[in-house]
Design a protein around this motif. Structure first.
Motif, mmCIF file in Angstrom:
data_model
loop_
_atom_site.group_PDB
_atom_site.id
_atom_site.type_symbol
_atom_site.label_atom_id
_atom_site.label_comp_id
_atom_site.label_asym_id
_atom_site.label_seq_id
_atom_site.Cartn_x
_atom_site.Cartn_y
_atom_site.Cartn_z
ATOM 1 N N LYS A 288 22.203 30.506 59.188
ATOM 2 C CA LYS A 288 22.703 30.704 60.542
ATOM 3 C C LYS A 288 21.575 30.388 61.514
ATOM 4 N N SER A 289 21.910 29.932 62.696
ATOM 5 C CA SER A 289 20.875 29.626 63.673
ATOM 6 C C SER A 289 21.175 30.298 64.990
ATOM 7 N N PHE A 290 20.145 30.385 65.818
ATOM 8 C CA PHE A 290 20.173 31.236 66.991
ATOM 9 C C PHE A 290 19.548 30.448 68.129
ATOM 10 N N ARG A 291 20.298 30.183 69.189
ATOM 11 C CA ARG A 291 19.813 29.283 70.227
ATOM 12 C C ARG A 291 19.902 29.921 71.604
ATOM 13 N N PRO B 164 30.029 23.526 63.612
ATOM 14 C CA PRO B 164 29.780 24.795 62.916
ATOM 15 C C PRO B 164 30.375 25.974 63.679
ATOM 16 N N LYS B 165 30.784 27.004 62.940
ATOM 17 C CA LYS B 165 31.297 28.212 63.564
ATOM 18 C C LYS B 165 30.189 28.902 64.349
ATOM 19 N N GLY B 166 30.553 29.519 65.452
ATOM 20 C CA GLY B 166 29.551 30.229 66.241
ATOM 21 C C GLY B 166 30.185 31.037 67.348
ATOM 22 N N ALA B 167 29.395 31.893 67.948
ATOM 23 C CA ALA B 167 29.865 32.715 69.060
ATOM 24 C C ALA B 167 28.688 33.065 69.952
ATOM 25 N N VAL B 168 28.997 33.396 71.197
ATOM 26 C CA VAL B 168 27.965 33.711 72.188
ATOM 27 C C VAL B 168 27.785 35.213 72.294
ATOM 28 N N ALA B 169 26.532 35.627 72.437
ATOM 29 C CA ALA B 169 26.204 37.037 72.649
ATOM 30 C C ALA B 169 25.438 37.171 73.947
ATOM 31 N N LYS B 170 25.832 38.157 74.763
ATOM 32 C CA LYS B 170 25.167 38.374 76.045
ATOM 33 C C LYS B 170 24.300 39.625 76.050
ATOM 34 N N SER B 171 24.144 40.223 74.886
ATOM 35 C CA SER B 171 23.263 41.378 74.749
ATOM 36 C C SER B 171 22.773 41.430 73.309
ATOM 37 N N ILE C 294 24.895 32.012 68.634
ATOM 38 C CA ILE C 294 24.619 32.231 67.220
ATOM 39 C C ILE C 294 25.648 31.464 66.406
ATOM 40 N N CYS C 295 25.180 30.600 65.522
ATOM 41 C CA CYS C 295 26.125 29.801 64.746
ATOM 42 C C CYS C 295 25.644 29.630 63.313
ATOM 43 N N GLU C 296 26.588 29.261 62.455
ATOM 44 C CA GLU C 296 26.238 29.008 61.067
ATOM 45 C C GLU C 296 25.455 27.700 60.964
ATOM 46 N N ARG C 297 24.622 27.617 59.949
ATOM 47 C CA ARG C 297 23.878 26.399 59.716
ATOM 48 C C ARG C 297 24.354 25.773 58.416
ATOM 49 N N LYS C 298 24.775 24.528 58.504
ATOM 50 C CA LYS C 298 25.275 23.813 57.340
ATOM 51 C C LYS C 298 24.134 23.018 56.691
ATOM 52 N N TYR C 299 24.258 22.811 55.383
ATOM 53 C CA TYR C 299 23.300 21.964 54.682
ATOM 54 C C TYR C 299 23.650 20.508 54.968
ATOM 55 N N ALA C 300 22.753 19.798 55.603
ATOM 56 C CA ALA C 300 23.016 18.411 55.990
ATOM 57 C C ALA C 300 22.512 17.452 54.914
ATOM 58 N N ARG C 301 23.412 16.591 54.465
ATOM 59 C CA ARG C 301 22.998 15.525 53.552
ATOM 60 C C ARG C 301 22.173 14.499 54.310
ATOM 61 N N ARG C 302 22.605 14.248 55.566
ATOM 62 C CA ARG C 302 21.891 13.309 56.422
ATOM 63 C C ARG C 302 22.287 13.560 57.867
#
Length: 421
Positions: free
Chosen positions: A3-6, A51-58, A118-126
């Motif tokens: 998962k990643s966090f931006r 990728p699936k994800g959602a926003v958090a404000k706190s 916050i969203c899921e991180r997929k394994y990228a082939r390329r």
């Protein structure tokens, strides 16, 4: 699954630099820039995978979103934070939300971070690069793609220009499936995923044309290990002139990420560009604005902005322009340089006088007017009884504005109040 966090503010501020390549001069300049997570929502309406994800404000929301998405992996990569537990998501959110994010794109002051994505991180082939821009040379949209995604595209253009493929599209005919599939093949997408990629390109093109976009940028576009084609991020810009028919898109605008002075100017159909100097400039026309800034710098000054009133300003708009200029605490003098053509000088004079009276201007005001109704304008200023420095010669006017600015700046440093009105 990672998962990643931006930081949302950082994603909104990051603009495409590919436009600095030969396409730059063809790309439209007026655009609405929306947050990445909102861009992803727009794309999903067109059947585009992300990728699936959602926003958090706190921080608390970040914890709940992290729990819903499942397992996490630890580590850092660029501006994207990866982590292993919901508690880490909460901790990172505490460090980001409510603070300014400072990057090369935001400038020294940065942009406020009001939420995190916050969203899921997929394994990228390329990973690949994909964008759609307006191209005047081909009189229509152009698709730009590269086998080298997930990195600075201008670096790719400089070091390996052959890796960038451009496909102009006849806007009357649209993007054909065969052309889209051939583009996927050229950038190296595997045979089993080329049809999926072609459908993704066509859906992105449909979004581009139906939503009056000026830019669609996906970096990276990924082919996963199981050969799914996913848009791993999204950068969408929309033409400001299309606001009247793109109400849904323009409701996504986040004013907290924009300069308040630019927003105020837009209400009166004025164009405001903030700079880092001390001399506020009121002009009409971009060409005169550039010349005004040049001559100020020639005399050793630095413009704090330029505010273009265009050709249809009213006295009320001119007054508003002064409010915007003087709202900058760094401004120590104001320089009005107007060439009256469509814009009448007497209208400018009326606005200047109203501003000087109602705003209680306490900075020196140098005015240089030429053209339509200039004599009437000079008479209005002379009879106003206000301390306005009217100068005919441009060089002399610019010199005075710079000298006055220096006096006021020095007086402020010494704690001395200087009164010019």
């Amino acid at each position: 699954m990672y998962k990643s966090f931006r930081s949302v503010s950082g994603m909104a501020a990051r603009a495409s630099k590919l436009a600095r390549q030969p396409i730059q001069q063809q790309q439209q300049k007026r655009f609405l820039n929306i947050h990445e997570y909102l861009s992803v929502d727009v794309m999903r309406k067109y059947g585009i995978n992300a990728p699936k994800g959602a926003v958090a404000k706190s921080p608390e929301e970040a914890f709940e979103v992290a729990k819903r998405l499942g397992h996490f992996s630890n580590g850092y990569k660029g501006g994207v934070k990866t982590f292993s537990t919901p508690e880490e998501a909460q901790y990172l959110a505490e460090k980001m939300i409510g603070h300014n994010l400072i990057t090369k794109q935001t400038g020294a002051e940065g942009k406020p971070c009001n939420a995190v994505y916050i969203c899921e991180r997929k394994y990228a082939r390329r990973e690949y690069y994909f964008a759609i821009l307006m191209d005047r040379q081909s009189a229509g949209p152009v698709l730009v793609a590269s086998s080298e995604g997930g990195m600075d595209i201008e670096t790719v253009a400089k070091e390996n220009p052959d890796a960038i493929v451009k496909l102009p599209v006849d806007i009357k005919k649209g993007l054909a499936f065969e052309d889209a599939k051939e583009l996927a093949k050229k950038i190296g997408i595997s045979n089993v995923a080329q049809e999926d990629a072609a459908h993704t390109f066509m859906n992105l093109y449909k979004l581009f044309t139906e939503r009056d976009a000026t830019q669609v940028e996906i970096n990276p576009l990924s082919e996963t290990n199981d050969h799914q084609v996913l848009c791993m991020d999204a950068k969408l810009n929309f033409d400001d002139n299309a606001e009247f028919r793109q109400k849904e898109v323009f409701e996504l605008r986040d004013f907290t990420q924009e300069d308040a002075r630019e927003i105020a100017a837009a209400k009166y159909n004025l164009n405001y560009i903030g700079l880092d100097g001390s001399i506020g400039c009121l002009v009409n026309g971009a060409g005169l604005a550039m010349a005004t800034m040049d001559i100020i710098q020639l005399h050793g000054g630095k413009p704090a902005n330029f505010l273009d009133v265009g050709g249809g300003a009213t006295p009320e708009a001119v007054k508003a322009a002064f409010e915007i200029i003087t709202s900058d605490p760094h401004v120590s003098s104001a320089f009005v340089n107007i060439f009256g053509g469509i814009m009448r000088c007497d209208v400018i004079a009326e606005g200047i006088i109203a501003a000087a009276k109602e705003l209680d201007l306490n900075i020196p005001l140098v005015v240089r007017l030429k053209g339509t109704k200039v004599d009437e304008a000079k008479k209005l200023i002379a009879e106003s009884g206000l301390r306005i420095f009217a100068v005919d010669d441009l060089d002399t006017a610019a010199s005075k504005a710079v000298n006055f600015s220096s006096i006021v700046t020095d007086a402020r440093k010494a704690g001395i109040k200087v009164q010019f009105s």
